[in-house]
Design a protein around this motif. Structure first.
Motif, PDB file in Angstrom:
ATOM      1  N   ASN A  44       0.821  -1.203   0.000  1.00  0.00           N
ATOM      2  CA  ASN A  44       0.000   0.000   0.000  1.00  0.00           C
ATOM      3  C   ASN A  44       0.856   1.255   0.000  1.00  0.00           C
ATOM      4  N   ILE A  83       1.980   2.213  -3.472  1.00  0.00           N
ATOM      5  CA  ILE A  83       0.969   2.826  -4.348  1.00  0.00           C
ATOM      6  C   ILE A  83       1.160   4.340  -4.374  1.00  0.00           C
ATOM      7  N   ILE A  84       1.469   4.939  -3.247  1.00  0.00           N
ATOM      8  CA  ILE A  84       1.536   6.403  -3.137  1.00  0.00           C
ATOM      9  C   ILE A  84       2.571   7.012  -4.092  1.00  0.00           C
ATOM     10  N   PHE A 107       3.838   5.752  -6.772  1.00  0.00           N
ATOM     11  CA  PHE A 107       3.492   5.455  -8.152  1.00  0.00           C
ATOM     12  C   PHE A 107       2.267   6.248  -8.613  1.00  0.00           C
ATOM     13  N   VAL A 108       1.379   6.624  -7.704  1.00  0.00           N
ATOM     14  CA  VAL A 108       0.280   7.523  -8.054  1.00  0.00           C
ATOM     15  C   VAL A 108       0.854   8.878  -8.456  1.00  0.00           C
ATOM     16  N   SER A 152       2.711   8.478 -11.777  1.00  0.00           N
ATOM     17  CA  SER A 152       1.780   8.329 -12.893  1.00  0.00           C
ATOM     18  C   SER A 152       1.152   9.666 -13.275  1.00  0.00           C
ATOM     19  N   TYR A 173       0.062  -5.286 -13.245  1.00  0.00           N
ATOM     20  CA  TYR A 173      -0.919  -5.875 -12.333  1.00  0.00           C
ATOM     21  C   TYR A 173      -1.211  -7.326 -12.711  1.00  0.00           C
ATOM     22  N   GLY A 220       1.221  -3.444  -6.085  1.00  0.00           N
ATOM     23  CA  GLY A 220       0.982  -2.071  -5.656  1.00  0.00           C
ATOM     24  C   GLY A 220       1.497  -1.057  -6.656  1.00  0.00           C
ATOM     25  N   CYS A 221       2.621  -1.355  -7.289  1.00  0.00           N
ATOM     26  CA  CYS A 221       3.156  -0.457  -8.324  1.00  0.00           C
ATOM     27  C   CYS A 221       2.203  -0.379  -9.511  1.00  0.00           C
ATOM     28  N   CYS A 277      -1.052  -0.937  -9.463  1.00  0.00           N
ATOM     29  CA  CYS A 277      -2.242  -0.194  -9.014  1.00  0.00           C
ATOM     30  C   CYS A 277      -1.976   1.304  -8.993  1.00  0.00           C
ATOM     31  N   GLY A 278      -0.800   1.679  -8.524  1.00  0.00           N
ATOM     32  CA  GLY A 278      -0.458   3.086  -8.448  1.00  0.00           C
ATOM     33  C   GLY A 278      -0.407   3.756  -9.806  1.00  0.00           C
ATOM     34  N   ILE A 313      -4.608   3.861 -10.905  1.00  0.00           N
ATOM     35  CA  ILE A 313      -5.621   4.546 -10.090  1.00  0.00           C
ATOM     36  C   ILE A 313      -5.852   5.999 -10.490  1.00  0.00           C
TER      37      ILE A 313
END
Length: 115
Positions: free
Chosen positions: A6, A9-10, A12-13, A16, A36, A60-61, A63-64, A67
């Protein structure tokens, strides 16, 4: 250790979002979904807990990357009312509040151009 995917994810958000300013958003989404998918398949081949955690980090990467671009692609593709429905905004439930006449209650009327 269960929070590590988790936490990945931050960044990579953020990555992205910055990457989507200069690159094609569809290509970024396809890359994120491929990462994914690959991580989902790698779960079947994991032998121990460390591998599961590392694969979860890769998941997580992916997803980031995906999202932040979901809403952005909807906003780029659709216009007006057709944009509101995929974003989860229900137009009919908000219009009495938008056309408030300043009294203690909403008028319940809407200009004919918006019906």
């Amino acid at each position: 250790l269960t929070v590590l995917p988790n936490l990945l994810i931050i960044p990579f958000v953020l990555f992205s979002g910055k990457l989507s300013e200069s690159r094609d958003k569809v290509r970024i989404v396809i890359t994120g979904l491929s990462i994914y998918l690959a991580a989902g398949v790698l779960y079947f081949f994991a032998d121990n807990m460390v591998e599961l955690i590392l694969i979860s980090c890769v998941l997580g990467c992916g997803c980031g990357l995906v999202i932040p671009l979901a809403a952005g692609m909807i906003a780029d593709t659709f216009v007006g009312r057709y944009r509101m429905q995929p974003l989860g905004i229900i137009w009919r439930s908000y219009w009495p509040l938008l056309w408030w006449d300043g009294s203690t209650r909403a008028t319940g009327t809407c200009p004919s151009s918006y019906t």
